[in-house]
Design a protein around this motif. Structure first.
Motif, PDB file in Angstrom:
ATOM      1  N   PRO A   1       0.830  -1.212   0.000  1.00  0.00           N
ATOM      2  CA  PRO A   1       0.000   0.000   0.000  1.00  0.00           C
ATOM      3  C   PRO A   1       0.861   1.258   0.000  1.00  0.00           C
ATOM      4  CG  PRO A   1      -0.743  -1.570   1.672  1.00  0.00           C
ATOM      5  CD  PRO A   1       0.569  -2.071   1.173  1.00  0.00           C
ATOM      6  N   LYS A   2       0.407   2.267  -0.752  1.00  0.00           N
ATOM      7  CA  LYS A   2       1.112   3.537  -0.819  1.00  0.00           C
ATOM      8  C   LYS A   2       0.376   4.565   0.042  1.00  0.00           C
ATOM      9  CE  LYS A   2       2.848   1.365  -4.516  1.00  0.00           C
ATOM     10  NZ  LYS A   2       2.490  -0.032  -4.839  1.00  0.00           N
ATOM     11  N   HIS A   3       1.117   5.210   0.947  1.00  0.00           N
ATOM     12  CA  HIS A   3       0.552   6.181   1.881  1.00  0.00           C
ATOM     13  C   HIS A   3       1.156   7.555   1.603  1.00  0.00           C
ATOM     14  CE1 HIS A   3      -0.982   3.210   5.076  1.00  0.00           C
ATOM     15  NE2 HIS A   3      -0.434   2.453   4.143  1.00  0.00           N
ATOM     16  N   ALA A   4       0.357   8.607   1.781  1.00  0.00           N
ATOM     17  CA  ALA A   4       0.849   9.976   1.668  1.00  0.00           C
ATOM     18  C   ALA A   4      -0.148  10.909   2.339  1.00  0.00           C
ATOM     19  CB  ALA A   4       1.048  10.380   0.208  1.00  0.00           C
TER      20      ALA A   4
ATOM     21  N   ILE B   1      -0.139  14.871  -6.455  1.00  0.00           N
ATOM     22  CA  ILE B   1       0.293  13.833  -7.395  1.00  0.00           C
ATOM     23  C   ILE B   1      -0.793  13.590  -8.432  1.00  0.00           C
ATOM     24  CG2 ILE B   1       0.868  11.380  -7.615  1.00  0.00           C
ATOM     25  CD1 ILE B   1       2.229  11.577  -4.864  1.00  0.00           C
ATOM     26  N   ARG B   2      -2.041  13.547  -7.986  1.00  0.00           N
ATOM     27  CA  ARG B   2      -3.157  13.351  -8.920  1.00  0.00           C
ATOM     28  C   ARG B   2      -3.204  14.490  -9.941  1.00  0.00           C
ATOM     29  NH1 ARG B   2      -6.878  13.156  -5.462  1.00  0.00           N
ATOM     30  NH2 ARG B   2      -7.125  10.885  -5.280  1.00  0.00           N
TER      31      ARG B   2
ATOM     32  N   LEU C   1      -0.202   6.487  -7.790  1.00  0.00           N
ATOM     33  CA  LEU C   1      -0.995   7.340  -6.910  1.00  0.00           C
ATOM     34  C   LEU C   1      -1.232   6.643  -5.570  1.00  0.00           C
ATOM     35  CD1 LEU C   1      -2.632  10.011  -6.702  1.00  0.00           C
ATOM     36  CD2 LEU C   1      -4.640   8.662  -7.366  1.00  0.00           C
ATOM     37  N   PRO C   2      -0.803   7.253  -4.460  1.00  0.00           N
ATOM     38  CA  PRO C   2      -1.099   6.656  -3.155  1.00  0.00           C
ATOM     39  C   PRO C   2      -2.610   6.578  -2.929  1.00  0.00           C
ATOM     40  CG  PRO C   2       0.628   8.316  -2.957  1.00  0.00           C
ATOM     41  CD  PRO C   2       0.051   8.452  -4.335  1.00  0.00           C
TER      42      PRO C   2
END
Length: 259
Positions: A86-89, A97-98, A117-118
């Motif tokens: 999983p990507k977290h931010a 980022i989006r 994309l997190p």
């Protein structure tokens, strides 16, 4: 392995700092090894260097709990799709980022937004992962509009990413030297950490904060309205710093495509 790995050993917790080669501006990924799992902080720019970090995690023989993306500059997240975790931010970083959409890495390869994309929103505060407290702090202003600092208070390790470069020219493209200086001053005022892990360059000590402050003060002094003049002035003051092409990239943001 093309990159280098530097280990900060704090007993039950070790941090393996992967530093990409000069051509990728010595960008870092930090693999925090807890007793039973791994937390990766930032995911590299080029895929082949992200793969080296992935291989490092496999060699350690523990599952990757999560990948934490600290800010919305592609050199820190374009390789995120290479990690099966999983990507977290921070929510604001996810939005940034989006907004960037698909990006290109230095080879011209398109990196699809859907791959990097997190999806996990990270809130500031203390989170205990595998028995280890991680302190997540949101910082506004500086090298990027919004950044995440990750601290390991029990290990006295601060992962400050692009608020600090170690012996590498700073990217001033966001045009926020005052905000950067304020952020560094806050970090420098915290005596609880004796290892500082930067976003570019090798692990260092809190003495680096004074070095970054001096560089920023110099940049504020010599940065006028001419990118070429600025580059000449800052490289004269810091002739032994690496990453002069970072100045060229920043100048395109500051002064336009002709620089």
């Amino acid at each position: 392995m093309i990159g280098t790995v530097h280990v900060t050993d704090r007993g039950a917790v070790r941090v393996h700092t992967y530093v990409a080669p000069d051509a990728s501006v010595n960008v870092t990924s930090h693999v925090v090894e807890t007793p039973h799992s791994l937390v990766v902080v930032d995911a590299q720019f080029l895929g082949r260097f992200a793969d080296e970090v992935v291989e490092l995690t496999r060699d350690l023989g523990k599952p990757v709990d999560r990948v934490v993306i600290t800010h919305a500059h592609p050199d820190h997240y374009a390789g995120a799709g290479h990690f099966d975790a999983p990507k977290h931010a921070l929510p604001v970083v996810i939005d940034q980022i989006r907004a960037r959409g698909d990006v290109q890495d230095p080879t011209g390869t398109t990196v699809a937004l859907r791959d990097v994309l997190p999806t996990q929103a990270l809130e500031p505060g203390t989170t205990v992962i595998d028995g280890v407290p991680f302190v997540f702090e949101a910082v506004s202003g500086g090298e990027a509009p919004d950044q995440l600092v990750v601290k390991l208070p029990e290990q006295r390790v601060a992962i400050v990413q692009d608020l600090v470069y170690n012996h590498i020219h700073l990217f001033l493209g966001d045009d926020d030297i005052p905000g950067w200086r304020r952020a560094v001053a806050v970090l420098a005022a915290d005596p609880g950490y004796d290892v500082v892990l930067p976003g570019h360059g090798q692990p260092t000590t809190p003495a680096v904060y004074a070095e970054v402050e001096r560089y920023l003060a110099t940049a504020a002094e010599v940065l006028g309205d001419d990118g070429d003049a600025y580059e000449a002035a800052i490289t004269e003051r810091y002739p032994d710093y690496d990453g002069t092409f970072v100045i060229d990239i920043a100048n395109r943001y500051l002064f336009g495509a002709g620089h």
